[in-house]
Structures are given as structure tokens and as C-alpha cells.
Scaffold this active site. Sequence first.
Site, PDB file in Angstrom:
ATOM      1  N   ASP A 151     -13.450   1.970  13.731  1.00  0.00           N
ATOM      2  CA  ASP A 151     -13.385   3.373  13.308  1.00  0.00           C
ATOM      3  C   ASP A 151     -14.395   4.227  14.067  1.00  0.00           C
ATOM      4  OD1 ASP A 151     -11.388   2.847  11.571  1.00  0.00           O
ATOM      5  OD2 ASP A 151     -12.638   2.850   9.756  1.00  0.00           O
ATOM      6  N   LYS A 171      -5.462  -0.503  -2.536  1.00  0.00           N
ATOM      7  CA  LYS A 171      -4.956  -0.620  -1.161  1.00  0.00           C
ATOM      8  C   LYS A 171      -5.122  -2.081  -0.773  1.00  0.00           C
ATOM      9  CE  LYS A 171      -4.971   1.563   3.336  1.00  0.00           C
ATOM     10  NZ  LYS A 171      -5.228   0.484   4.275  1.00  0.00           N
TER      11      LYS A 171
HETATM   12  S1  IVH Z   1       1.833   3.399   0.528  1.00  0.00           S
HETATM   13  C1  IVH Z   1       3.647   6.206   3.942  1.00  0.00           C
HETATM   14  N1  IVH Z   1       0.461   1.860  -1.026  1.00  0.00           N
HETATM   15  O1  IVH Z   1      -1.849   0.691   3.908  1.00  0.00           O
HETATM   16  C2  IVH Z   1       2.634   5.132   3.819  1.00  0.00           C
HETATM   17  N2  IVH Z   1       0.290   1.496   1.304  1.00  0.00           N
HETATM   18  O2  IVH Z   1      -2.871   2.513   5.938  1.00  0.00           O
HETATM   19  C3  IVH Z   1       2.713   4.663   2.444  1.00  0.00           C
HETATM   20  N3  IVH Z   1      -1.157  -0.367   1.913  1.00  0.00           N
HETATM   21  O3  IVH Z   1       0.857   0.478   6.082  1.00  0.00           O
HETATM   22  C4  IVH Z   1       2.009   3.429   2.237  1.00  0.00           C
HETATM   23  N4  IVH Z   1      -1.689  -0.949  -0.133  1.00  0.00           N
HETATM   24  O4  IVH Z   1       0.332  -1.536   4.679  1.00  0.00           O
HETATM   25  C5  IVH Z   1       0.768   2.141   0.238  1.00  0.00           C
HETATM   26  N5  IVH Z   1      -0.658   0.570  -2.559  1.00  0.00           N
HETATM   27  C6  IVH Z   1      -0.351   0.849  -1.293  1.00  0.00           C
HETATM   28  C7  IVH Z   1      -0.881   0.118  -0.216  1.00  0.00           C
HETATM   29  C8  IVH Z   1      -0.535   0.484   1.084  1.00  0.00           C
HETATM   30  C9  IVH Z   1      -1.844  -1.225   1.158  1.00  0.00           C
HETATM   31  C10 IVH Z   1      -1.154  -0.398   3.371  1.00  0.00           C
HETATM   32  C11 IVH Z   1       0.204  -0.350   3.963  1.00  0.00           C
HETATM   33  C12 IVH Z   1       0.184   0.792   4.923  1.00  0.00           C
HETATM   34  C13 IVH Z   1      -1.261   0.985   5.145  1.00  0.00           C
HETATM   35  C14 IVH Z   1      -1.568   2.392   5.544  1.00  0.00           C
END
Ligand code: IVH
Length: 679
Positions: free
Chosen positions: A38, A114
Amino acid sequence: MTVPADHAAYAEAVQLAVDAAAAYYADGTSTLDDDAYDRLVRGIAAYEDDHPGEVLPDSPTGKVAGGAVVGDVPHLVPMLSLDNVFGPEQLAEWAASVERRIGRPVTEWSVEPKLDGLAIAARYRRGRLVQLITRGDGTAGEDVSHAIGTIVGLPARLTDPVTVELRGEVMMTAAQFEQACAKRQAHDGTTFANPRSAAAGTLRAQDRPYVCELTFFGYAALPTPDDTTELATRLRELPHSQVMEWVAGQGVQTTAVTAVAGIVAHTVEEVQERVGQIAAARPELPFGIDGIVVKCDLAADQADAGFSSRAPRWATAYKLPATEKITKLLAVEWNTGRTGIIAPRAVLEPVELDGSIVTYATLHNAADIARRGLMLGDSVVVYKAGDVIPRVEAPVVHLRTGDETPIAIPDVCPSCGDAIDASQERWRCVRGRACRAIASIQYAAGRDQLDIETLADTRIQQLLDAGLITDFADLFFLTREQILGLERMGEVSTDKLLAALEQAKTRPLSRVFCALGVRGTGRSMSRRIARHFASMDAIRAADAEAIQQVDGIGPEKSPVIVAELAELAPLIDKLVQAGVNMTEPGVTAATEEEPSQALPLSGMSVVVTGAMSGKLESLSRNEMNELIERAGGKASSSVSAKTSLLVAGEKAGSKRAKAESLGVRIVSPEEFAELVAGV
Ligand code: IVH
């Protein structure tokens, strides 16, 4: 962050970032930790702001996946990134900016963990899982359908015959990661750096001779863009939280079954509160999270907020501190364990990782040190998250100063000075268990094994020094005179010890087996083995294949157990001769794991939390687990949708709250005692 000084430094920084992104997206390995990456990209961006004419086409700024391209299956809807916020103020600013953009307050925010794994698209056609695709560069990914069937939580069939694309994260839990490392270690002597890269490597691997299990948590459901069915319309219109309920109802795992389930918050303060709760729960989680995702829950809010080129404007990731950091390798210590295994341990410059200060980390074995090319004084990438034991991943070669020195590899056993058997990847003292007899005997006498109450560690040492025992079976042959002859040993204590030894002979097989300290088996595995075979004779008669019938023992572990039992044969013979119990009460040999219907907890998964009281007051957790299993149940340590019963005593905390929210039946220790009274 450092801003490159000139174009040459800028070009070098771009190359470094491109290489790091390529490695990360190819197999999950990293040449830089997340923070360093980053910082590097922010430095590149700052240089580009000042020198817009010099921007290189390879630059990672503004690109999904840092520009790394993998895979050729187009995504029907792009798989985007998320923008980040790094604290409460930035979160509040972001929320305000969303509200400004849509021109009204947002009253429903979805807050969820996340997950630190790999994004995947799982395509279901008429309810059947037909294709798995990695995120790749966001517009196209790689087909990894070969992994179907190895991912817990991603069923081959949904409840309903629907056509839909589910998105979520593929990862390894701490237990899956340990298993995967053991399998790989047995196969080629190497291990995985961390659960994320293990999951990445495993997902893409096609021709590995061993299979590693993965876990899936869904976080989105998308109907295909041209789908006009009623379900597609509903999924487009429902709030995100309700879409996730629908996903769970289809038999797909979501974070609802974890201690950090997604919730809907109504104000930014509530969002922040949940962020705090998730961050606090993180060190205990059996899987990695690297932040909290905050999303507009309502479809209309999402639609009005829209997207930027790389990320939705209706969602952001609240980043948590990295679980991987660079620190200095100060020394390597070599220790001989209870079974004679000689293992190196890294001594590190203390570093904060996932809520704790890490000073020691696993280094596996000598070959592993050589393979990684580690040197003393190196800057090393260290990983620790959740349940995972801290481990050194790799040296950061470009940070070397020239003052690094080779790591001394011992040529004799660090405990007894005898020779080392280096014929296997894991080195062992040639004296095997005898090298650290004291440790083996202490373990065997421990509360969860033979529970020989009055046997203090100093007494064990005295007996060893006097040549009266060499292993714990010898304890049962001690005469009254021999014990009385020891210094500071009177009549009363002698009789107490003899009585305790008589008691110890009557322990169930599960504890006797556990006392042996067979590599790869602990308390709960010992119980499973004892219940499966019912007698020591049956265990000893089993070959590797028969041992694999026990739940949780795979093809890697079973030959180790067979070899260990052969090595322990003289000890087991002595125990038999001493009259130590070798059967499991109430169990007859199982050919198939068929749960007996007669037992009160048959087919139930039971969790215990809080302080026990009443009849159960004196029971340790291990003893509670034994009781549950004797009553036909399965003892588990975490509450999920699959939990049938929670035994909650005084001071029960998050597990009770979790069970309540899932509607799991909760009983007091007294009620539980009633339930299993006949057992
Ligand atoms: S929603 C339109 N929800 O984070 C993007 N992503 O940095 C919507 N990820 O590629 C993603 N936990 O692999 C979403 N609860 C969560 C998540 C999540 C991990 C990851 C995912 C995404 C990345 C983005």
C-alpha cells in the site's frame, strides 16, 4: 510512504509493485506485505500526481488487481475492488459522501467481516454448481471448477433449482490450514506461508497427489444480467441483508454462522460499534479477516450511489491492522520436544500482530530454513492471525544490509547431546522419547490423561535420577519400599501415591491412549480413536487403512500413527502387564460409525460455555467433552447453525448471545446433568 525521487526510482517502484501484484494474484505468495505494498502504491501515485507526463503504462495505480492479469473466463458482471477507510473519521466522511451523492440519509448499513481469502464466482444452473471462476483481473478470471467438491460451505446443489451466480470468499480455516501444511510437509517437506496463500495455491492446483479442504463464505448473489425471472427481479430488489438470508436458505455458508455475522446498522455510530466488536473478535476467529465491509443495505441506495471504475461507491472496506509484518530475525533456538522431535523456533524483534505481541514463531525444520534461505539478522515476513500459530514466511532479500549471518544448525541433540536422526524432514534425537522422558511422563500423568494427582514434577525427576523409572509404565511397578526410599517421602505420601497409581490404572482407554502421546493425536482425537476401536488390542491390530476410518484421520496421519504405535509397543506391553485398563467403557467396536439411538445426545452437536455448577462443577472442559461424547453427542467449541445444544453456565458470554440469535436450545449445567443422568 516514500515518494520516488526521480523517474528511475519511480520506474523501479512500479516494477516492484507489478511483480508483487503478479505474485499475489498468481499464487497468493507475497514479495511485500500488505502495508508495504500500500505504501509503495501510494508513493507511486504521489509521484504521478506531480509528474503526470511520466506515468508508465504498467503503473498499478487505478487498476484492479494492480494490473495483474489471470484467466480467460469473462465475468458477466465485473468483480470489483473495494475502496478503503482507515479509521472512524474516514468512515464518517465516506458515509457522508454517499449520503450527499444519493441526496438522502442512509438508514440501513450492512456491516460484515472482510474475509481474507480469494474472491470467487460460483455459477449455479438450475440449482447445480456448474462453474467456479476466480476473480482474475476483475473482468475475466480462471476456471477452477476442478475444486468443486473440496470446498466446505459451497454445495454442489442448492435447495431450489435456480440459476444464479453466487460470489464469496474461498479461504482456509486455521484447522484446514494446519491439515494442509501437514499434508504438504508429508509429501514434499514444504509448508504453506499463510492460510491465504495456501487457499490460493490449493484452489488453482489441479494435479496435486493430495487434496486439501477449503471453506467458502458467500457475500453476494447476482442473477445473470439478462435474467428476467421472478427470482432475478427479487434478488435485484431485496436489501442485501435479505439476499444473504436467501443465500443461506439455499444451503450455502454465509458469515451468519460465525461469531462475526453480518448485521444491519441504522446509524454511523452503530456501524462503528459493530466495527469495534468485529475487530475485538478477530484474534479468536478460526479464519482470517482483514477488515470490515460496510455496504448500503437497500437496493435503491446501492443503485443511486453507483460505481467508480474500480469499486462500488455504495461499499467500503474498513481496514484492520495487517496480520503480516516485517520484523527482524534475532536468533534461532532449537528445542527437543516430548516425542524427541527437534524443532527450530525463531526469536523475533517483538511485533504487534492481530492483537498480540509476537516474539517467537514457527520455523518448521532445518530443510525449511535452508529452502527459504533465511539468515540471522534478516528482515522476515511474519504471519499471525486468529488461531494460527505465528510463522516466519520468508526473508525480505532486498532489505539485506550485508551484516546477516548464517543460522547455526545443531549437529547433536540440543537436549541430551546424543546424535540426531536426520533421515526425515523432521529431525529427531536418536534416543526418541527417552531423550525427554520427563516431559513424556509429566504429560501422561496430567489431568486430562491418567490424572495421577500426587505426582509432582520434582518427584518424577527424582524417580528418573534414581533409575527407578524410564517411562510412565514403570510407575505402576514401583514398590512401597522403593518409593519410601526416596528423599522427603514419608509413609502418608507414599500411600497416597500408590493409591493414585491404582486409580490411574482404571482410566478409560481414551485417556490411556492419550497418555501415550502418539504424534498427531491429542485429547479429542484420542477419544475418537478409543470410541472407534473400543480396545487397545483392536487399535494395535489396525493398519493404516483401518485407522483412516476414524473421523479426522487422513492418509497422511494414519501411517504416522501406525509407526508410532509400533515404536510404543514395549511401553504398551508394560502397561498391559501392569493391569492398566485397555478398554473404553460403554463402547463396542464400531465397524461403521453408526450413532447409537439409545443415548441421550445421539446425533447432537453440543457446546459448553461459562462456569459449570451443581453436579458438574468440578468437571474440566475436557471432562465435559468426554461426558458429551459418552452420551452419544459430538463436543464442539464454537456455536454455529449446526449446534443442537448449548450448555451455558455462569459468566457465559458471546457464545450464549450467538446461540440466542441462532435459536439454539440453551440449558443450564443442572438441566444438562439431568439430561445425561443415565450415562
Ligand atoms: S463485497 C463490488 N463483501 O474484498 C465488490 N467483498 O477488496 C463487492 N471481500 O474482491 C465485494 N469479504 O474478495 C464483499 N463481506 C465481503 C467481503 C468481500 C471479503 C473481498 C472480495 C473482494 C475484495 C475487495
